[in-house]
Design an enzyme around this catalytic site. Structure first.
Site, short mmCIF file in Angstrom:
data_model
loop_
_atom_site.label_atom_id
_atom_site.label_comp_id
_atom_site.label_asym_id
_atom_site.label_seq_id
_atom_site.Cartn_x
_atom_site.Cartn_y
_atom_site.Cartn_z
N GLU A 23 0.76 -1.24 0.00
CA GLU A 23 0.00 0.00 0.00
C GLU A 23 0.79 1.31 0.00
O GLU A 23 0.70 2.11 0.94
CB GLU A 23 -1.00 -0.01 1.17
CG GLU A 23 -2.02 -1.12 1.04
CD GLU A 23 -3.17 -1.04 2.03
OE1 GLU A 23 -3.12 -0.20 2.95
OE2 GLU A 23 -4.13 -1.81 1.86
N GLU B 276 -5.63 -7.94 -1.21
CA GLU B 276 -6.38 -7.61 0.01
C GLU B 276 -7.81 -7.30 -0.35
O GLU B 276 -8.08 -6.44 -1.19
CB GLU B 276 -5.82 -6.36 0.71
CG GLU B 276 -4.81 -6.64 1.78
CD GLU B 276 -4.53 -5.40 2.63
OE1 GLU B 276 -5.50 -4.75 3.07
OE2 GLU B 276 -3.35 -5.10 2.83
C1 LIG Z 1 -3.67 -9.44 2.49
C2 LIG Z 1 -4.05 -8.89 3.78
O1 LIG Z 1 -5.16 -9.10 4.19
N1 LIG Z 1 -3.11 -8.19 4.46
C3 LIG Z 1 -3.36 -7.61 5.76
C4 LIG Z 1 -2.97 -8.56 6.84
O2 LIG Z 1 -3.12 -7.98 8.10
C5 LIG Z 1 -2.38 -6.81 8.28
C6 LIG Z 1 -2.57 -6.34 9.66
O3 LIG Z 1 -1.82 -7.11 10.50
C7 LIG Z 1 -2.80 -5.78 7.29
O4 LIG Z 1 -2.07 -4.59 7.48
C8 LIG Z 1 -2.56 -6.34 5.91
O5 LIG Z 1 -2.91 -5.41 4.97
#
Ligand SMILES: CC(=O)N[C@H]1CO[C@H](CO)[C@@H](O)[C@@H]1O
Ligand SMILES: *[C@@H]1O[C@H](CO)[C@@H](O)[C@H](O)[C@H]1NC(C)=O
Ligand SMILES: *[C@@H]1O[C@H](CO)[C@@H](O)[C@H](O)[C@H]1NC(C)=O
Ligand SMILES: *[C@@H]1O[C@H](CO)[C@@H](O)[C@H](O)[C@H]1NC(C)=O
Ligand SMILES: *[C@@H]1O[C@H](CO)[C@@H](O)[C@H](O)[C@H]1NC(C)=O
Length: 424
Positions: free
Chosen positions: A239, A351
């Site tokens: 990100e 995500e």
């Molecule tokens: C792919 C995903 O879901 N990533 C998330 C996993 O959890 C962390 C927090 O611990 C997020 O910041 C990530 O974006």
């Protein structure tokens, strides 16, 4: 993701250190962390001798299988109304995704959206490091649900033990590698994700912060370690946001890609992240798509260079709300799929997620079905999040276990599990 990240990070992540009780791991302070004395007591009763740190990875096939095979796009959770048609039609072979997965969080705890990461807050989601049973979760997700990829976020500071420009710290890498090996041992693909928002302690990579060489050096060392492992996927950066110059950022991404390939990891997937929190919706309009299209392998090809995009389904796209308001099809996935098809590229939605609510079950199932129908250009999805999150966390996908039985959250069971949706 802005609000989500800020909330989670400034709220409780700073407290969620590895040494804390596995029962505690969510925002809101519903469960308080135990006192340090309790932790020391816990630590002294646990030894690593009865836990296998060196999981033998499954020997994977020489290459990752092709994207899709002809199949019926219909799935039990398909939307009741037909999604919009992309401006250029997907081929008949679309229908099966290449990847479906879950994020296994923990090593990224303590990382803030300004790229600072509180060293002591990294909390390995592994029993031997006093975290949740990430290995058990992944084994369940593969064996019972059919998932085939996990994203394993980790802070840059953790890898180099807080010294920008230093070599990767062997002790810290050994801890992270335990999670990677646990992932590989399930037979799944594993995304190594540096979770720093294109920054180190507020400085933007290549634009006043770390140099491209420092960024490339970290990737070079990681890639060298996993060069012979085809199921590792390199997630260049989580990100990026508020990057002043997307063209200069593309040069930083290029430095990472060149380092990865030159370290011997010549054929694995590399995920290229754009601006605006890798929003799928603004990937093209924001200029990220065109800038990142210039990134190539050392031989000039774009083979296995995949765009990394995120998307949530709540009203403000923050990934913090229990209710979902959109399936993102018209605003994000249709235009993105059209761009990808026109330009001969692919993207991976690493995500996405929502609350365990009826609205999210409806919209996320629709989004996943649309992605499967466009599997020629969309490789798959990764849900957010399990690992060290408490199952009661609003976007929790952490399964609970009783004895040897694991129970998924309702959103995972209804929409994300390949055993339910048939997307793999
Ligand atoms: C792919 C995903 O879901 N990533 C998330 C996993 O959890 C962390 C927090 O611990 C997020 O910041 C990530 O974006
Ligand atoms: C390892 O041994 C300790 C001490 O006997 C025990 O408390 C712990 O549960 C064991 N861990 C595993 C994973 O078996
Ligand atoms: C690296 O590992 C050491 C030992 O576990 C730990 O104390 C340190 O906090 C880690 N470094 C970072 C930056 O997390
Ligand atoms: C892209 O999004 C970022 C926010 O992360 C913003 O700063 C930038 O101005 C946007 N660029 C364009 C061209 O819209
Ligand atoms: C970032 O993306 C979101 C949608 O994901 C959009 O609402 C917002 O306007 C974008 N911001 C910029 C600066 O492009």
């Amino acid at each position: 993701m802005k609000a989500r990240s800020a909330l989670l990070v400034s709220g409780c992540f700073l407290l969620s250190a590895r040494a804390q009780s596995p029962a505690w791991g969510q925002c809101g302070g519903v469960v308080q962390p135990p006192a340090p004395q309790a932790l020391l007591a816990q630590k002294s009763t646990l030894t690593t001798s009865n836990v296998s740190l060196e999981q033998t990875p499954t020997v994977p096939p020489a290459s990752i299988p092709p994207t899709s095979s002809p199949s019926s796009p219909a799935s039990p959770s398909a939307p009741s109304s037909a999604p919009s048609t992309p401006s250029s039609t997907p081929p008949a072979s679309a229908g099966k995704l290449r990847f479906a997965g879950i994020n296994i969080s923990g090593f990224d705890f303590g990382c803030n959206t300004d790229g600072s990461c509180t060293a002591s807050a990294a909390w390995p989601p592994l029993l031997q490091y006093y975290g949740h049973d990430g290995q058990g979760q992944m084994t369940h997700f593969v064996n019972d649900d059919g998932f085939n990829v996990f994203r394993l976020p980790v802070g840059w500071q953790f890898l180099v033990n807080d010294v920008l420009g230093a070599d990767i710290d062997e002790a810290n890498l050994t801890e992270y590698d335990a999670l990677v090996q646990a992932c590989l041992s399930t037979g799944a693909s594993c995304i190594v994700d540096i979770h720093n928002y294109a920054r180190w302690n507020s400085g933007i990579i290549g634009q006043g912060g770390p140099t491209n060489d420092q960024f490339a050096a970290v990737w070079s060392q990681i890639a060298a370690k996993y060069a012979s492992e085809p199921k590792i996927i390199f997630g260049v950066m989580n990100e990026p946001h508020d990057i002043p110059d997307i063209t200069i950022w593309a040069a930083s991404v290029q430095a990472a890609v060149t380092a990865i390939r030159n370290a011997g990891a010549t054929s694995q997937l590399v995920l290229l992240p754009g601006n605006n929190w890798t929003s799928a919706e603004t990937f093209v309009s924001n200029g990220s798509a065109d800038a990142l299209s210039t990134v190539t392998n050392p031989d000039g090809s774009i083979t296995n260079l995949i765009f990394d995009v995120h998307k949530y389904l709540d009203f403000d796209n923050s990934g913090t709300n229990a209710e979902c308001t959109t399936n993102n099809i018209d605003d994000a996935w249709t235009p993105l799929a059209a761009y990808l098809r026109t330009n001969g590229r692919q993207a991976f939605n690493t995500e996405t997620g929502g609350g365990n609510t009826a609205s999210c079950i409806q919209y996320l199932c629709e989004q996943v079905a649309f992605q499967a129908q466009n599997s020629d250009v969309i490789l798959g999805y990764v849900g957010w999040a399990a690992g060290n999150f408490d199952p009661s966390y609003v976007l929790g996908e952490t399964p609970t276990n009783t004895g040897s039985t694991w129970t998924d959250t309702s959103l995972v069971a209804a929409c994300l599990s390949p055993a339910t949706n048939g997307v793999l």
